[in-house]
Structure formats: structure tokens, C-alpha cells
Design a protein around this motif. Structure first.
Motif, PDB file in Angstrom:
ATOM      1  N   CYS A  75       0.148   3.662  -6.799  1.00 51.43           N
ATOM      2  CA  CYS A  75      -0.168   2.495  -5.964  1.00 51.43           C
ATOM      3  C   CYS A  75      -0.791   1.413  -6.834  1.00 51.43           C
ATOM      4  CB  CYS A  75      -1.143   2.919  -4.871  1.00 51.43           C
ATOM      5  SG  CYS A  75      -1.523   1.594  -3.716  1.00 51.43           S
TER       6      CYS A  75
ATOM      7  N   MET B 127       0.871  -1.185   0.000  1.00 50.97           N
ATOM      8  CA  MET B 127       0.000   0.000   0.000  1.00 50.97           C
ATOM      9  C   MET B 127       0.911   1.241   0.000  1.00 50.97           C
ATOM     10  SD  MET B 127      -2.990  -1.143   2.641  1.00 50.97           S
ATOM     11  CE  MET B 127      -2.159  -2.397   3.590  1.00 50.97           C
TER      12      MET B 127
ATOM     13  N   CYS C 135      -1.766   7.722  -4.236  1.00 50.20           N
ATOM     14  CA  CYS C 135      -2.534   6.722  -4.997  1.00 50.20           C
ATOM     15  C   CYS C 135      -2.076   6.642  -6.455  1.00 50.20           C
ATOM     16  CB  CYS C 135      -4.024   7.031  -4.913  1.00 50.20           C
ATOM     17  SG  CYS C 135      -4.595   7.137  -3.217  1.00 50.20           S
TER      18      CYS C 135
ATOM     19  N   TYR D 279      -3.198  -0.313  -5.988  1.00 57.49           N
ATOM     20  CA  TYR D 279      -4.632  -0.358  -5.696  1.00 57.49           C
ATOM     21  C   TYR D 279      -5.335   0.889  -6.232  1.00 57.49           C
ATOM     22  CZ  TYR D 279      -3.069  -3.958  -2.454  1.00 57.49           C
ATOM     23  OH  TYR D 279      -2.488  -5.078  -1.907  1.00 57.49           O
TER      24      TYR D 279
ATOM     25  N   CYS E  93      -8.809  -0.964  -3.042  1.00 54.22           N
ATOM     26  CA  CYS E  93      -7.968  -0.312  -2.030  1.00 54.22           C
ATOM     27  C   CYS E  93      -8.366  -0.859  -0.660  1.00 54.22           C
ATOM     28  CB  CYS E  93      -8.191   1.192  -2.099  1.00 54.22           C
ATOM     29  SG  CYS E  93      -7.572   2.049  -0.649  1.00 54.22           S
TER      30      CYS E  93
ATOM     31  N   PRO F 233      -8.174   3.692  -5.300  1.00 55.70           N
ATOM     32  CA  PRO F 233      -8.857   4.161  -4.084  1.00 55.70           C
ATOM     33  C   PRO F 233     -10.377   4.088  -4.141  1.00 55.70           C
ATOM     34  CG  PRO F 233      -7.855   5.997  -5.294  1.00 55.70           C
ATOM     35  CD  PRO F 233      -7.346   4.748  -5.926  1.00 55.70           C
TER      36      PRO F 233
ATOM     37  N   CYS G  82       0.649   4.441   0.350  1.00 53.46           N
ATOM     38  CA  CYS G  82       0.557   5.479   1.393  1.00 53.46           C
ATOM     39  C   CYS G  82       1.197   4.984   2.693  1.00 53.46           C
ATOM     40  CB  CYS G  82      -0.897   5.878   1.623  1.00 53.46           C
ATOM     41  SG  CYS G  82      -1.989   4.484   1.957  1.00 53.46           S
TER      42      CYS G  82
HETATM   43  S1  SF4 Z   1      -4.945   3.330  -3.349  1.00 49.68           S
HETATM   44 FE1  SF4 Z   1      -5.452   2.929  -1.223  1.00 49.68          FE
HETATM   45  S2  SF4 Z   1      -3.665   1.810  -0.434  1.00 49.68           S
HETATM   46 FE2  SF4 Z   1      -3.041   2.749  -2.355  1.00 49.68          FE
HETATM   47  S3  SF4 Z   1      -2.123   4.695  -1.782  1.00 49.68           S
HETATM   48 FE3  SF4 Z   1      -4.274   5.099  -2.212  1.00 49.68          FE
HETATM   49  S4  SF4 Z   1      -5.292   4.929  -0.251  1.00 49.68           S
HETATM   50 FE4  SF4 Z   1      -3.292   3.978  -0.007  1.00 49.68          FE
END
Ligand code: SF4
Ligand SMILES: Cc1cc2nc3c(=O)[nH]c(=O)nc-3n(C[C@H](O)[C@H](O)[C@H](O)COP(=O)(O)OP(=O)(O)OC[C@H]3O[C@@H](n4cnc5c(N)ncnc54)[C@H](O)[C@@H]3O)c2cc1C
Length: 509
Positions: A443, A350, A440, A445, A456, A447, A352
Motif C-alpha cells: 500500500c 487504499m 499493507c 500508506y 494511513c 499503517p 485493503c
Molecule cells: S496502510 Fe492503511 S490503507 Fe493501506 S492497506 Fe494498510 S490499513 Fe489499508
């Protein structure tokens, strides 16, 4: 016979403390001790240990130079683990008329010192902590008149009493609070040329401590390579000047913003120096207020900054001493999961959390919104046991002292107090992090997604949290809307979220 034995703790390094007024170098002895339990009762970050030990050694040296008699128990050179043992041994070996101590910042330490004095039959004179702006008893009197202790009203009461940011009886600029102006994000290009904070090269004393900590606490979390925190009052004043001159101007605008690989942004980095009492909150506030009057910083920045110190800092201290030791048992949301292991290593996909925890490992620092809305938010949504979350925060940040850390974690962040501090849990999905940061973008994932292989985890857990606590939150003005939103979801979607949660628990638990 020692007339007064004055105990100076690692977070009591202020020359203007009440204790010094009644001491006489010819008759009294200063007692300071480095004790292993202070670093191991939670496994302290290596930089946090270095900061405390180095600042204490600098302070003791300055006192010896001023001809004070200092009995200093150095780590590794004595057999004692904790305060009770070390003080009991000293009192058994030396006749002492009175022990003096300013009220410490940690309930546990106070109990140990009281026990040692009682056992040795030496009176303990507890002195008020005049470092804080609230007068002794002021918070309790304010609290007694209220059903709910709302920070904003405490802050206004202190402003009225002290005249800070006041224009006669009115708040300067006409408003008490400029928070609505303080929520800007950086936009997709991120922050541009943020001033680099002043750093402090470790001197000989600090280098010796770094070496000792690396050997003694090799298995503790945190890296030592980047240690550059101020360890003397002179350095702390330099850090404050640097913030006022270069970062205060934009502190307000970007107070809640986050960006990858940008640990400091426009924050002041003075919490550790203030908590060790190398800086006085009055001088920090005065410097910010002066910058406003000289046209060097706008009111939203100055008010926002001062509110953190005059408002939040004084408020959490009042709450800590009003509700200890009950705080430690509270778990209003019945959170029973173990804190995931990646909190100690930063080893997660993750983006963040990887960045926010990685930065804590490197520097022992995270700014407020990272603590509340990344590490704190995930622990809350994960429904981690409050006690474990508290231990993590107390261990990992260089500025962690229990009176300030505990209410922030158990109250503001984890809602373990059932709403004493906050009117609702600070919950949000990954979309909040997306709005306020650049995390994000890179990332794996998404969000917005709560289910599927790119879901996410924050967003999945967010809906799982609402589902679990829907009966409690249904009547709440803001969270009630989210319960309705959940109720409108097709059953299939709700089942998928539950499955995704189970998958996450298996993967990260
Ligand atoms: S998508 Fe979700 S896990 Fe990834 S950086 Fe954003 S908030 Fe964090
Ligand atoms: C879960 C959680 C845990 C925290 N743990 C600690 C802790 O152990 N020690 C600590 O000093 N602060 C703690 N805070 C408060 C805050 O996050 C830090 O004080 C701040 O991030 C320190 O960085 P800075 O000096 O750059 O602060 P800035 O953002 O520049 O703020 C200025 C000053 O205001 C004070 N301040 C700001 N917010 C708070 C607050 N909520 N409570 C009390 N004082 C505040 C601090 O003294 C800080 O130095 C915590 C907050 C949260 C949400």
C-alpha cells in the motif's frame, strides 16, 4: 375458489418449511413473484439479483414437476413493482379463502403483504419459520430476562437445549469458546495452497437470468462474469460437502486472517445458500460436528464455525425481530458523513479497501473480517451515516437479507445501537489490518502513521474518532486507555491529526 394461496418468497426455498405440511396440490396454489422493487429499493449487486431469480425459477420448476399449481410472476412479464401491487392484483382477480406465508426475512415485505391482504379482505395466516433453530418466542423470552443481550450466553443456552457440541451438561472439550485459538495471521509469505472452492457453471435457467439482469439492471453495481453460486439444493449440498472436506480443518486458525486476491480462504461460502434456505442450519452444524467426531477437523475449527451459525446467526435474527423498525432510526454516535463514493466502485488507493471492495464487485462476497474490519471499520471511523452503510451492505453482498444484514451493520459494525450488541465500537487503526493481512505490504500508506503524506487514513481517522468521542469512552475499561493515550499526545500532534482529517474529508468526501 382457491383454498390456500401459499406465498413463497425468494429466501424461502426450503421443502421442509412449515407451510408445506398444510398444503394440498389439488386445492391450493403456490404464488411466487419476481418484483423489481426487491432489486431496486437498494441498488442490488447484479449477482445478488441473479442468485435470487435463478434459485426461485429452479424451485418453481421443481414444484411444477411435482404437479403443484404455481402462479409465477416473471420479471418483465407483468406491470407490478412491489409485493403489495402484485398480490392485490392477484387477489382482485381470483377468489382466495386464505393467504398463507412463513414470516419473511424483511419487515418491509411483511408490511406490504399484510396491507394487500387487508385491502382484499382475505385472512393472512402467518406461519412460524422453522428453518431457524430457536423455537418461536424463544429469543424474546431469553431477552426478557436480561439487561443486556450478550451473544455468548444465547449461544450457550442454545447449545444446552439442543445438545450441540455438548458432553452431557458440559461443553465438549471443557470450554464453551475457542476464539482465543482462532486469530492466526498468515505471516509474511501469505497463505499456501488454499483449496479452491467448488464452482457451479450456470445452467440454461441461470444463463437466461444472467442475460436478463445484464440488460434490465445494466447500471447496477457488480460484475456477472464470475457468477458461480449454488442455485439449487443439490448444488448447495455439494458446496457444503466441499467445505467440510477441504476447508473446515483450517477455518478456525485463519478465521480472522485476510490476504490480497484471496477472496475465500478457509471460509464456508454457505451463507447465501442458507439464507435462501437451500440449506438447513441443522444439517450444516451436524456436518461440522460429524467431521470433528471422525477426526477430520479440530475442535477450535468446528466450535468456531458452529458458533457463527448457532450463535451469531440465530442471535441477529432474534435481535432484528425484537427491535424492528426502531433499528432504522438509531444513530448513537451521531454519524453524519456521506459514505465515500469509492464504496460503489472500488476506486481508491487504499490497498485493503481496494481489494475488499473489488472482490465484492467481482463476486458479491467478502468474509466476515473484511466486512467488519475493513469496509465496516472505515465507514465507522469515517462516521458515515448508518442508513447509507446499511444500504450499501444490503445491496452489495449475495447473502444479504435484511434480518441478518441489518443488526450486523447497524449493531456490530457501526455501533448505531449504542451498545445493544457490542460492549464497545469495533474500532482499530491501520495497525490491526497490518497484523491480520498482507494488504499493507503493497500500500502507498504506512499503517503506523497518523499524519504526513504517507499517513494511513484508518490510523488518522482512528485518532480523530477517539478525539470526537473521548467523553463517552473515557470511562470504558478498554477504550479509556486510548483516550489517555490521546491526552498524552502533544497538542501539536493532535492539531496535525485534525488537519490530516480535514484533508482526508476534502479528498474522499
Ligand atoms: S496502510 Fe492503511 S490503507 Fe493501506 S492497506 Fe494498510 S490499513 Fe489499508
Ligand atoms: C457488517 C457486516 C455485514 C454482514 N452482512 C451479512 C449479510 O448480509 N448476510 C449474511 O448472511 N451475513 C452477514 N454478515 C455475517 C458474515 O460476515 C457472513 O455471514 C459471512 O461472511 C458469510 O460468508 P461464509 O458463508 O463464507 O461464512 P463463514 O465465515 O464460513 O461462517 C459460517 C456461517 O456462519 C454464519 N455467520 C457468520 N458470522 C455471522 C454473523 N455475524 N451473523 C450472522 N451469521 C453469521 C453465516 O451463515 C456463515 O455462512 C455480516 C457481517 C458484518 C460484520
Amino acid at each position: 375458489m382457491i383454498r390456500k394461496l401459499a406465498i413463497i418468497l425468494g429466501d424461502q426455498l426450503n421443502e421442509d418449511a412449515s407451510i408445506w405440511q398444510g398444503l394440498d396440490p389439488a386445492q391450493d396454489v403456490i404464488w411466487m413473484a419476481e418484483l423489481i422493487e426487491e432489486s431496486t429499493h437498494v441498488p442490488s449487486h447484479k449477482q445478488r439479483i441473479v442468485l435470487f431469480l435463478s434459485a426461485m425459477r429452479h424451485f418453481a420448476q421443481a414444484k411444477r414437476d411435482q404437479a403443484w399449481s404455481v402462479d409465477y410472476q416473471t420479471l418483465g412479464e407483468h406491470p407490478f413493482s412491489h409485493f403489495e401491487q402484485a398480490l392485490s392484483a392477484f387477489l382482485a382477480a381470483h377468489p382466495v379463502q386464505t393467504v398463507e406465508l412463513v414470516v419473511p426475512g424483511d419487515f418491509r415485505v411483511l408490511q406490504q403483504i399484510k396491507t394487500a391482504c387487508r385491502a382484499a379482505n382475505v385472512p393472512l395466516n402467518l406461519l412460524p419459520d422453522t428453518h431457524f433453530i430457536a423455537e418461536p418466542g424463544e429469543f424474546k423470552a431469553w431477552l426478557a430476562e436480561r439487561k443486556k443481550p450478550t451473544m455468548e450466553y444465547w449461544y450457550r443456552a442454545l447449545r444446552q437445549r439442543t445438545g450441540i457440541l455438548m458432553d452431557g451438561k458440559k461443553p465438549l472439550g471443557g470450554k464453551w469458546n475457542y476464539d482465543a485459538d482462532n486469530r492466526q495471521a498468515f505471516g509474511k509469505d501469505g497463505p499456501q495452497s488454499v483449496p479452491v472452492p467448488v464452482r457451479f457453471e450456470p445452467d440454461e435457467i441461470t444463463q437466461t437470468v444472467i442475460k436478463q439482469v445484464a440488460e434490465t439492471f445494466a447500471k447496477h453495481p457488480g460484475e456477472l462474469e464470475n457468477f458461480d453460486w449454488p442455485v439449487t439444493r443439490q448444488q448447495a449440498l455439494q458446496a457444503l460437502d466441499d467445505f467440510i472436506a477441504h476447508r473446515l480443518e483450517k477455518f478456525g486458525d485463519y478465521q480472522d486472517a485476510m490476504w490480497p486476491n484471496q477472496a475465500w480462504l478457509y471460509h464456508s461460502l454457505v451463507s447465501a445458500a442458507m439464507n435462501l434456505k437451500l440449506l438447513n442450519p441443522r444439517e450444516v452444524i451436524a456436518a461440522a460436528e460429524q467431521a470433528y467426531h471422525q477426526g477430520r477437523a479440530p475442535l477450535n475449527a468446528v466450535e468456531g464455525f458452529i458458533r457463527q451459525i448457532l450463535g451469531w446467526r440465530e442471535y441477529v435474527r432474534g435481535l432484528y425481530w425484537s427491535y424492528m423498525p426502531d433499528w432504522l432510526d438509531w444513530n448513537a454516535l451521531d454519524a453524519q458523513q456521506n459514505l465515500p463514493a469509492f464504496y460503489w466502485t472500488g476506486d481508491t488507493d487504499m490497498a485493503c479497501l481496494k481489494d475488499a471492495i473489488g472482490q465484492v464487485i467481482q463476486h458479491g462476497y467478502g468474509h466476515h473480517i473484511q466486512r467488519l474490519m475493513v469496509t465496516g471499520l472505515f465507514a465507522l471511523l469515517w462516521q458515515a451515516k448508518p442508513e447509507q452503510v446499511h444500504q450499501w451492505y444490503l445491496a452489495m453482498y449475495v447473502d444479504a437479507v435484511e434480518w441478518v444484514e441489518l443488526p450486523n451493520v447497524l449493531g456490530m459494525s457501526q455501533f448505531a445501537d449504542g451498545g445493544l450488541m457490542a460492549s464497545k465500537p469495533y474500532i482499530a487503526s491501520g495497525q490491526y489490518i497490518n497484523k491480520m493481512s498482507g494488504y499493507c505490504q503493497n500500500c502507498r500508506y504506512k499503517p503506523k502513521e497518523a499524519t504526513g503524506h504517507q499517513a494511513c487514513p484508518f490510523t488518522t481517522l482512528y485518532w480523530g474518532f477517539i478525539e470526537r468521542h473521548q467523553d463517552v469512552f473515557r470511562g470504558h475499561p478498554r477504550l479509556g486507555m486510548q483516550v489517555k493515550h490521546l491526552e498524552r499526545m502533544p497538542d501539536e500532534k493532535r492539531n496535525q491529526i485534525q488537519k490530516q482529517m480535514a484533508h482526508l474529508r476534502q479528498k474522499l468526501g
